[in-house]
Design a protein around this motif. Sequence first.
Motif, short mmCIF file in Angstrom:
data_model
loop_
_atom_site.label_atom_id
_atom_site.label_comp_id
_atom_site.label_asym_id
_atom_site.label_seq_id
_atom_site.Cartn_x
_atom_site.Cartn_y
_atom_site.Cartn_z
N PHE A 71 0.95 -1.21 -0.04
CA PHE A 71 -0.10 -0.04 0.37
C PHE A 71 1.07 1.34 -0.38
O PHE A 71 0.80 2.33 -0.89
N LEU A 72 2.08 1.16 0.99
CA LEU A 72 2.69 2.66 0.82
C LEU A 72 3.42 2.97 -0.29
O LEU A 72 3.77 3.62 -0.68
N ASN A 73 3.48 1.22 -0.64
CA ASN A 73 4.82 1.64 -2.42
C ASN A 73 3.78 1.94 -3.06
O ASN A 73 4.50 2.93 -4.08
N SER A 74 1.95 2.04 -3.02
CA SER A 74 1.72 2.69 -3.96
C SER A 74 1.20 4.01 -4.20
O SER A 74 1.10 4.77 -5.30
N VAL A 75 0.85 4.23 -2.73
CA VAL A 75 0.96 5.90 -2.60
C VAL A 75 1.94 6.81 -2.81
O VAL A 75 1.74 7.66 -3.01
N LEU A 76 3.50 6.36 -2.99
CA LEU A 76 4.07 6.74 -3.14
C LEU A 76 4.79 6.99 -4.75
O LEU A 76 4.60 7.89 -4.76
N VAL A 77 4.57 5.94 -4.90
CA VAL A 77 4.30 6.16 -6.75
C VAL A 77 3.33 7.35 -7.26
O VAL A 77 3.21 8.19 -8.02
N ALA A 78 1.92 6.57 -6.85
CA ALA A 78 0.55 7.84 -6.88
C ALA A 78 0.90 9.45 -6.74
O ALA A 78 1.31 9.95 -7.83
N PHE A 202 -6.77 12.34 -12.68
CA PHE A 202 -6.77 11.32 -13.88
C PHE A 202 -5.19 10.60 -13.38
O PHE A 202 -4.77 9.49 -14.23
N SER A 203 -4.45 11.59 -14.10
CA SER A 203 -3.17 10.92 -13.02
C SER A 203 -3.04 9.68 -12.03
O SER A 203 -2.47 9.36 -11.95
N PHE A 204 -3.74 10.59 -10.77
CA PHE A 204 -3.38 9.19 -9.85
C PHE A 204 -4.02 8.01 -10.45
O PHE A 204 -3.74 7.20 -9.77
N ILE A 205 -5.15 8.29 -10.68
CA ILE A 205 -5.88 6.84 -11.64
C ILE A 205 -5.45 6.04 -12.14
O ILE A 205 -5.01 5.61 -12.04
N THR A 206 -4.28 6.55 -13.24
CA THR A 206 -3.05 6.23 -13.49
C THR A 206 -2.32 5.94 -12.83
O THR A 206 -2.05 4.00 -13.35
N VAL A 244 -9.64 -11.73 -1.66
CA VAL A 244 -9.44 -10.83 -2.80
C VAL A 244 -10.76 -9.00 -2.17
O VAL A 244 -9.96 -8.69 -2.83
N MET A 245 -11.38 -10.31 -2.42
CA MET A 245 -13.14 -9.18 -2.40
C MET A 245 -12.15 -7.83 -0.80
O MET A 245 -12.53 -6.44 -0.93
N ALA A 246 -11.82 -7.98 0.06
CA ALA A 246 -11.28 -7.66 0.87
C ALA A 246 -9.82 -6.67 1.05
O ALA A 246 -9.98 -5.04 1.20
N ALA A 247 -9.67 -6.54 0.28
CA ALA A 247 -7.85 -6.21 -0.61
C ALA A 247 -9.24 -5.46 -1.45
O ALA A 247 -7.75 -4.00 -1.49
N SER A 248 -9.57 -5.37 -2.62
CA SER A 248 -10.23 -4.92 -3.48
C SER A 248 -11.02 -3.42 -2.55
O SER A 248 -10.58 -2.72 -3.11
N THR A 249 -11.66 -3.65 -1.75
CA THR A 249 -11.99 -2.90 -0.88
C THR A 249 -11.29 -1.95 -0.58
O THR A 249 -11.36 -0.24 -0.93
N LEU A 250 -10.07 -2.26 0.33
CA LEU A 250 -9.50 -2.03 1.14
C LEU A 250 -8.27 -0.74 -0.83
O LEU A 250 -8.08 0.63 -0.52
N PHE A 251 -7.80 -1.38 -1.19
CA PHE A 251 -8.07 -0.31 -2.42
C PHE A 251 -8.22 0.60 -3.31
O PHE A 251 -7.86 1.42 -3.32
N THR A 252 -10.11 0.40 -3.06
CA THR A 252 -10.29 0.81 -3.56
C THR A 252 -10.79 2.49 -2.98
O THR A 252 -11.35 3.58 -3.28
#
Length: 277
Positions: A71-78, A202-206, A244-252
């Motif tokens: 999660f932190l990796n994704s936040v840093l990149v986004a 747009f940049s964040f979602i990409t 999968v669904m729990a992670a997808s919810t947190l991912f969203t």
Amino acid sequence: MVKRVALNGAGLLVALFAAFPVYWMIATSLKPNREIFSATPRPVPTAPTLEHYREILTGNLIPGVTFLDFFLNSVLVAVSTVVLSGLVALLAATAVARFRFKLRTSFLIMLLVVQMIPLEALVIPLFLMIQRLGLYNTLPSLVLTYLGFSLPFAVWMLRGFVAAVPKELEEAAAIDGASRAQTFRRVLFPLVAPGLVATSIFSFITAWNELIFALTFVNDQDRYTLPVAMTFFFGRDDTAWGPVMAASTLFTLPVIVFFLLVQRRMVSGLVAGAVKG
């Protein structure tokens, strides 16, 4: 009256159709395994549980790496992509809208052409470029790649906002003694901020959702982003649908939170170009 009711009803049906998968994802994340794999689908969990959330938040998806690390990796990149994209796009849009130079029209057309190229066709050339730059297996390689994808759209959209700002405002600020930097910060930036918010979404979602380049340019598992981490739940013989669904919810959730924070400026940014005056 009948026409309005019909349009509202049609809009409601479309909204329900779009929202149902999200509801089913959240509902499934709260179901115990016996309900998930039950032969009779249950739209509402009869015994809601948070066991799947505890499993992904407290356990290790791979040895020594937790869901929070991905999660932190994704936040840093986004976040890095959004900040750099907004800064570079705003400066580039200002240059394109305010200055006249050779090949200016060709540059604008090239921005549109770049958007037509399938991303899959760029995997190999970008991979070779990342290797030559010495950025392979690093998060900056993803930031640089996503920056290249989001900039054309951001520059093209922000150009319209900058062009819509009367030059007389900047000239008046200069007469009052403001420098170029002060004029840019106090006059131009507040007026184009709605467009900057719209492009940042747009940049964040990409950057947040991308999978192919994140899987190709990063080799160490502790540097994976969330889209890549999601693949760990899918096995050759079975799939852990609850996690999968729990992670997808947190991912969203971060996307929803980011949208709620900027929605007012985003709406004004998207419709501002339709009003002249």
